[in-house]
Each structure stands twice: as structure tokens, then as C-alpha cells.
Scaffold this motif. Structure first.
Motif, mmCIF file in Angstrom:
data_model
loop_
_atom_site.group_PDB
_atom_site.id
_atom_site.type_symbol
_atom_site.label_atom_id
_atom_site.label_comp_id
_atom_site.label_asym_id
_atom_site.label_seq_id
_atom_site.Cartn_x
_atom_site.Cartn_y
_atom_site.Cartn_z
ATOM 1 N N HIS A 191 36.247 -75.595 15.419
ATOM 2 C CA HIS A 191 36.796 -75.341 16.750
ATOM 3 C C HIS A 191 37.303 -73.888 16.744
ATOM 4 N N ASP A 243 32.683 -76.060 18.705
ATOM 5 C CA ASP A 243 33.015 -76.662 19.994
ATOM 6 C C ASP A 243 34.093 -75.851 20.718
ATOM 7 N N ASP A 244 34.160 -76.032 22.010
ATOM 8 C CA ASP A 244 35.253 -75.583 22.894
ATOM 9 C C ASP A 244 35.106 -74.151 23.423
ATOM 10 N N HIS A 258 29.580 -78.683 26.372
ATOM 11 C CA HIS A 258 30.697 -79.552 25.980
ATOM 12 C C HIS A 258 31.370 -80.057 27.262
ATOM 13 N N HIS A 316 36.497 -80.521 29.660
ATOM 14 C CA HIS A 316 37.035 -81.033 28.400
ATOM 15 C C HIS A 316 37.826 -82.312 28.611
ATOM 16 N N PHE A 368 35.983 -84.563 22.447
ATOM 17 C CA PHE A 368 36.822 -85.440 21.611
ATOM 18 C C PHE A 368 35.991 -86.478 20.848
HETATM 19 ZN ZN LIG Z 1 36.301 -80.143 22.293
#
Ligand SMILES: [Zn+2]
Length: 223
Positions: free
Chosen positions: A12, A54-55, A108, A112, A149
Motif C-alpha cells: 500500500h 493498492d490505493d 480499485h 474505496h 479491503f
Molecule cells: Zn485499498
């Protein structure tokens, strides 16, 4: 379809997060730059490891991209469409740079939120609009997704299949197999080191482990 066994490892944020947590436990998944580089060196030695991020944190382009290029590695990046261009996150130029460097860019989602809940009201926004906005920036179709998640159930997987995603990444901390539609991943956490990554994510699975891995993944996909 029994492809080669793989270990998907996901990161992340890298470095020190700028502000407060954007969701509970977020900082648990941030790793220091030095830990990241040491884990990356370990991953570079493994032929069966695939990397993802991710993110859409700004560190994807500022830290991860040059470190991957120095090691001759590629990875898949899964940005959050609503965060593109906001402080601390990838902007359009940075996302374009990832794609132009030969990195995979997937989605993604838009905001979120766990798709197990969000798809009931916002399926189009999360699965179609978000991917279109990301594809507009990279100039390439987006056909891979990482579940926010790691949350999924049978309905989420059906929606992703219907939307035509080629590969879907989860966070089940189990081995994956080359070529399969559903790709479990291991998440690197703040206190991980090359030693814990080796023990927790790279160790060979026993025959008994494999039976459990298959059963767990089957149950999760059919809930
Ligand atoms: Zn995420």
C-alpha cells in the motif's frame, strides 16, 4: 486449469503517511522505504512472485516505480478513481508514467468502499465509471481489479465477471495459480521484514496446507 503456483504480494503506502488515517487500520499497511526496498530485493530473487500496489498513493510513482525499474521488475497498480489528483495520491501525470513504464494499471474502484456493500447501490460507479476514468488517463483499457479491503462474496465476483474483468485480485493470504481469474494475494504490513515475508508469504505449502487453501477459497467465493 492448474497453472504454476504463484505468490502475489501487495503493498500500500510507502514512507510516512502525510495525514490521519483515511480508514481504520490504514497505517498498519504503510511500510518504511527501507523495509520496502529490502522486501523488494527478496521478491526480485523469486521467480514465482508477482507484485501489486493498492490505493494509488503518490509513493507508487515516487518510490515504487524507480525501485522496480532498478531491479528490472514490473507490477500491477490499483488506484482509487476518486482520489486521483488529490493530495498524497497519484495525479494524472504520475499514473500515465506508471503505464508508460510498462506497469499494469487496474482499478480499485471509485471510492474505496467494500464492494460487498457498495455494489448494491453503486455498481456502475464502482465497476464501470471508475475503470473508465482510469483508462482515460492511461489511454489503455482497464480489465483487472483489486477488491477494496479484500472484501468479496459470490455476488461481487458475479458482478466482476459480468463487467468483463480479465483478472480479479483479493487479499486472502494464500498462494495463487498462474492464469486463474481469481488471484489471492498477501499484504505486506508495517512490521514486516524480509524474514517475516519469507516465512509468512513464500514458504512452501504442505499437501495438507493445499487442501485447506482450496477449501477456504472455495467457501469464500460461494458465500
Ligand atoms: Zn485499498
Amino acid at each position: 486449469m492448474n497453472g504454476t503456483e504463484l505468490r502475489n504480494i501487495s503493498f500500500h503506502g510507502i514512507g510516512t503517511p502525510d495525514g490521519p488515517e483515511r480508514e481504520p487500520d490504514e497505517h498498519r499497511y504503510w511500510v518504511t522505504e527501507s523495509a520496502f526496498l529490502r522486501v523488494l530485493d527478496l521478491c526480485a530473487e523469486q521467480s514465482n512472485v508477482r507484485l501489486s500496489f493498492d490505493d494509488g498513493n503518490a509513493s507508487d510513482a515516487a518510490i515504487a516505480l524507480p525501485a522496480l525499474q532498478e531491479r528490472g521488475l514490473t507490477a500491477d497498480f490499483f488506484p482509487i478513481a476518486d482520489r486521483l489528483g488529490t493530495p498524497g495520491n497519484l495525479d494524472h501525470d504520475a499514473l500515465q508514467a506508471l503505464a508508460e513504464a510498462g506497469m499494469g494499471v487496474g482499478t480499485h474502484g471509485a471510492a474505496h468502499r467494500p464492494w460487498t456493500k457498495a455494489l448494491a447501490t453503486d455498481q456502475n460507479m464502482e465497476l464501470e465509471d471508475a475503470r473508465a476514468r482510469i483508462a482515460d488517463v492511461t489511454g489503455r483499457p482497464v480489465d483487472t481489479a483489486a477488491c477494496p479491503f479484500g472484501a468479496y462474496d459470490r455476488k461481487v465476483l458475479q458482478a466482476l465477471r459480468t463487467a468483463g474483468y480479465r483478472t480479479v485480485f483479493t487479499s486472502d493470504a494464500r498462494p495463487a495459480h498462474e492464469g486463474r481469474w481469481l488471484q489471492p494475494r498477501y499484504s505486506v504490513e508495517a512490521d514486516d521484514t524480509p524474514e517475516t515475508v519469507r516465512a509468512r508469504m513464500l514458504a512452501p505449502r504442505s499437501a495438507k496446507d493445499r487442501v485447506v487453501d482450496r477449501a477456504v477459497l472455495m467457501v469464500k467465493a460461494w458465500r
